[in-house]
Structures are given as C-alpha cells and as structure tokens.
Design a protein around this motif. Structure first.
Motif: not given
Length: 481
Positions: A364-388
């Motif tokens: 869970a995040g509070a106004g924070h940037s989403p984590p970055l998932l780095i794998g062999e076949r993907r490099t993508e930001f995690a889906e998180t909700s927008v929050s204050a």
C-alpha cells in the motif's frame, strides 16, 4: 657541501604587474664617482626631478592596481562553494601573488574536529608523501601549525615564515635537505590560516625552485588575501562539518545492515542532500518468515526533518510487527500518529508485506511512486491506487495491491528524489527510470546491489547521483530467488 646562494627577490609576473614609474632609482655604490653628464647643469636638456604631484599620482595608481588585483582574486574565491575548491584557489592565487610556481596547503583545524587534508599545487601525491616524511618542526610551515606560533602577534605581524635560501640555513634537518633536493625547491614562503573566531585552521606554503623571497609589496598583498581566504575557509569548514554531522545522523537513523531472509536478496542505496533530507528506507523480518519493506519521505530538510524521519520509521516498524500482513492498516496507524503528533508535517510512504516462499507481495502506498518490477521478460511499474500523502487528509485510506513475482525478479522501491534530480517532467523521468532498468545487462540482474547502482548511474548521469541537490535519493531492491 652546498655553497650559500645570495637570496633574490621573487620576480613579478603578469598577474601582479610592477609599477616601474613608482620605484625609486637604484643608488650608486659607495665610493663610486658620479657619472658625468653630457650637458651642463643649467642646460635645458638636464632631466628635472618629477613634481611631487606626479609621484603621488603614480603611487595612487599603484595602489588602485593592487586593489583591483585583490578584488579579482577574491571574486574568484567567493565563487567556490566546496572546501577543496577553495583550497585549490588559495594555492593558485597565492602563487601568483608571491611569485612562486608550487605550493601546498595543510588544513589542520586547531580544535581537532577536522577535516584534515593536504592539497598541493604542482605537487603530486608522491611528492606530498615525501614532504610528510620530514619531521614536522623542520618543515617551513611546521611552527605555524602550532596554535601559539600560528596566530598573528599583533602590530601588523602576519606570523609569516620566510626561508629565502633553504640550503644556506644552519642546522637544516638532513631529511628536509634530502626531500628538498629530490623535489627541487630551494626557498619557501608560508602564511598561517587563522581567524580570531575559529582559531588556527592550518597553513599555506609556496615553494621556489631557487633561492628567492617575495618583496614587501607582494608579502603585504598576500597577507591581505590570505586573511580574507581564511574567513571564507572558516565558513566552508563549518558547512562541511554540518553536512558530515547530518549525514552521520541520517545513517544512524537508517538500518545499519539489511536483514538476511531466506528466498530474497536485499540492497539499498541512499544519496543525501547537503542539508539532510527526510527520505528513508527500512527492511525488517516479520513473523511467519515474512519480510517488511518500506520507503518514505518526510517534508522539509535539516535536523527537524531527520528527527521526524526517525520517529516515523520507528513507529512504522512497531506497526509492521503488529499488523504487517495488512499494509493499509499499517499506513492508517502511521497517518493517525503523524496527524496527532506533527500536524504541520506531511509524508509519503510505501509499505510492502513480502512472503518470500510464495514470491507474493502485498503493498500500500500513500502519495508514493509505484514500485518497479524488473524481470527477465518484463520491466514494468506495479499497479497501485492513487492516494494522498500522509497528513494531507482528515482520514487516509487506500486499497492495497498484490504483486506476484517470478524467480529472478527484482522489486525496486525508490523515493521521488530519484525522479526530481533528473530535472525532467515526471512522465519523462518515469520513462527514463524504466528504460534504465530495462537496459541493465543480464549479468547485473543477479545482484540487486549492482542493479541498483546501474539504475542510479543511468538515470542520473554526469555525476548527478553524487552532486549536491536538495533532493534525497533512496533505492531499495529486493530480488526473489
């Protein structure tokens, strides 16, 4: 045995021009008959003595020229904002003022609080090492590093040390003679770096290749310049000490080492701003072989922000132990604490509850940037909700998100300082971060520390990762086996 060399006055270079029209003519040697003139005494061709007004005007012109030189040198000095740069500028300007080619400055504050360093001009590390092998009291600046000898004694005394002919001196230390011959200097001129408020800071010495000494005018100008330099160095020294203290406090408030948890490898990187910011990270083992990961940022900078960061991190650890499997509850408790204890401050935070055996992450995040998932076949930001951010609303609440990692995947948590230091708009900064992670060589992906270093240097090239910035940077990488 070296024959004594008659000392000579150091020559004048283009930086400090000589005013030949203001210099008194050289007098004839005693007993020398006057040189007959080609014209009778009353001849109109007889050169007449300059008028008193002309001499005064020439002398004033010389003073103005000297003041202009000092103004230019001090202007260059005040543009230095780092201690090492100011010391280098002192050596260069001082060498021009006293007519020397080489020199060194020894920074050794009398209060013993440091920092201590030696910087050379025209002298390499090996040369400085040779000089340091000479007994301290035998060096041309050795006595100046003694507080009593280094402080000016009043009545215009600058506490200078003049050695016009080193090899002609009686009782020259054998090691000093050997080093001087090896490095090729035969004379020196040294000045203490002292202020009434800060006391002794160190000493500066300039070396001549052959017997020489600066004349009275050059010594006067060098004394004025060094007096101004020392005040500037005292200010920079205080800033340097403050930065070091803030960095030490920040390091003490953060984990001294990351925990070892089966199934996951951890690495963290942090770059602090000059005044110390409130960015932080944490990793702590939790019951049932779980792992808690957190990053956050407290508004503000300086000691108050560091203190708030320490309180917030300590509170989050307690909440994580009690209810870490529910990241939303952890951040809700943290938000309530922040609102009650520090209503004028806000913070961002991200907390992740990791189950290494299942490679499952709930966050869970509070106004924070989403984590970055780095794998062999993907490099993508995690889906998180927008929050204050925490402390912005009367009651914070946001849904949690789940990430299912694969073997070899790395989850990268970071603070917004990484994005802000790029100077790009946020969308471009996010794209740069993703591109940097995707471009990591395969060999680096097995080491979370090497991967974090690659991302840091790629997102912030040209030394921006180490440059002074108001923004802190935190990276926390977790690689799942």
């Amino acid at each position: 045995m070296n024959a004594p060399h008659p000392p000579k006055v150091a020559g004048i270079d283009s930086t400090l021009p000589t005013h030949a029209h203001t210099a008194a003519p050289a007098s004839a040697a005693p007993g020398t008959p006057p040189v007959p003139t080609a014209h009778p005494p009353n001849s109109p061709h007889t050169p007449s003595a300059p008028a008193p007004g002309t001499l005064l005007q020439d002398r004033l012109a010389g003073w103005v020229s000297d003041l202009t030189t000092l103004h230019e040198l001090t202007e260059r000095l005040v543009r230095t904002t780092a201690l090492d740069a100011a010391l280098q500028e002192l050596l260069r300007a001082g060498a021009a003022l006293v007519g020397a080619r080489r020199g060194l400055v020894v920074l050794e504050p009398g209060d013993g609080l440091g920092p201590r360093t030696t910087i050379g001009l025209g002298l390499g590390r090996a040369d400085l090492g040779h000089i340091e092998t000479v007994p301290r009291r035998a060096l041309p600046y050795g006595e100046l590093l003694d507080t009593a000898a280094g402080l000016p004694r009043g009545n215009g005394d600058t506490g200078e040390s003049v050695c016009p002919d080193l090899f002609a001196e009686d009782g020259l230390d054998p090691r000093h003679r050997e080093v001087a011959a090896r490095l090729g200097y035969a004379a020196s001129y040294a000045l203490p770096l002292t202020t009434e408020a800060a006391g002794r800071l160190g000493a500066a010495v300039w070396l001549y290749d052959e017997p020489a000494e600066p004349d009275e005018r050059r010594r006067h100008l060098a004394g004025l310049y060094v007096r101004y330099v020392t005040e500037h160095l005292a200010r920079l020294l205080e800033v340097e000490r403050t930065r070091a203290s803030m960095a030490t406090i920040a390091e003490e408030l953060l984990p001294s080492r990351l925990p070892r948890v089966a199934g996951v490898q951890l690495a963290a990187r942090r770059r602090s701003g000059p005044r110390g910011g409130g960015d932080w990270y944490d990793a702590l083992p939790l019951p049932d072989a779980a792992l808690g990961l957190a990053v956050g940022s407290v508004t503000g900078s300086g000691p108050s922000a560091l203190a708030a960061m320490g309180r917030l991190r300590a509170s989050l650890r307690a909440y994580a132990v009690m209810e870490g499997e529910d990241p939303v509850a952890v951040l809700s408790d943290l938000e309530l604490l922040l609102r009650l204890t520090e209503p004028a401050r806000s913070a961002t935070a991200l907390f992740a509850y990791c189950e290494p055996a299942l490679r499952k992450i709930t966050l869970a995040g509070a106004g924070h940037s989403p984590p970055l998932l780095i794998g062999e076949r993907r490099t993508e930001f995690a889906e998180t909700s927008v929050s204050a951010p925490l402390g912005m609303l009367a009651c914070w609440e946001a849904p949690s998100a789940e990430i299912q990692a694969e073997a070899g995947d790395t989850v990268l948590l970071y603070t917004d300082g990484l994005l802000h230091r790029t100077g790009d708009p946020m969308d471009r900064a996010f794209a740069r971060l993703q591109t940097a992670a995707a471009s990591a060589p395969r060999a680096l992906r097995h080491d979370p520390g090497a991967l974090a270093d690659h991302v840091l240097c790629t997102v912030l090239p040209d030394g921006l990762d180490a440059a002074d910035s108001e923004e802190d940077v935190v990276l926390l990488a977790a690689r799942f086996d």
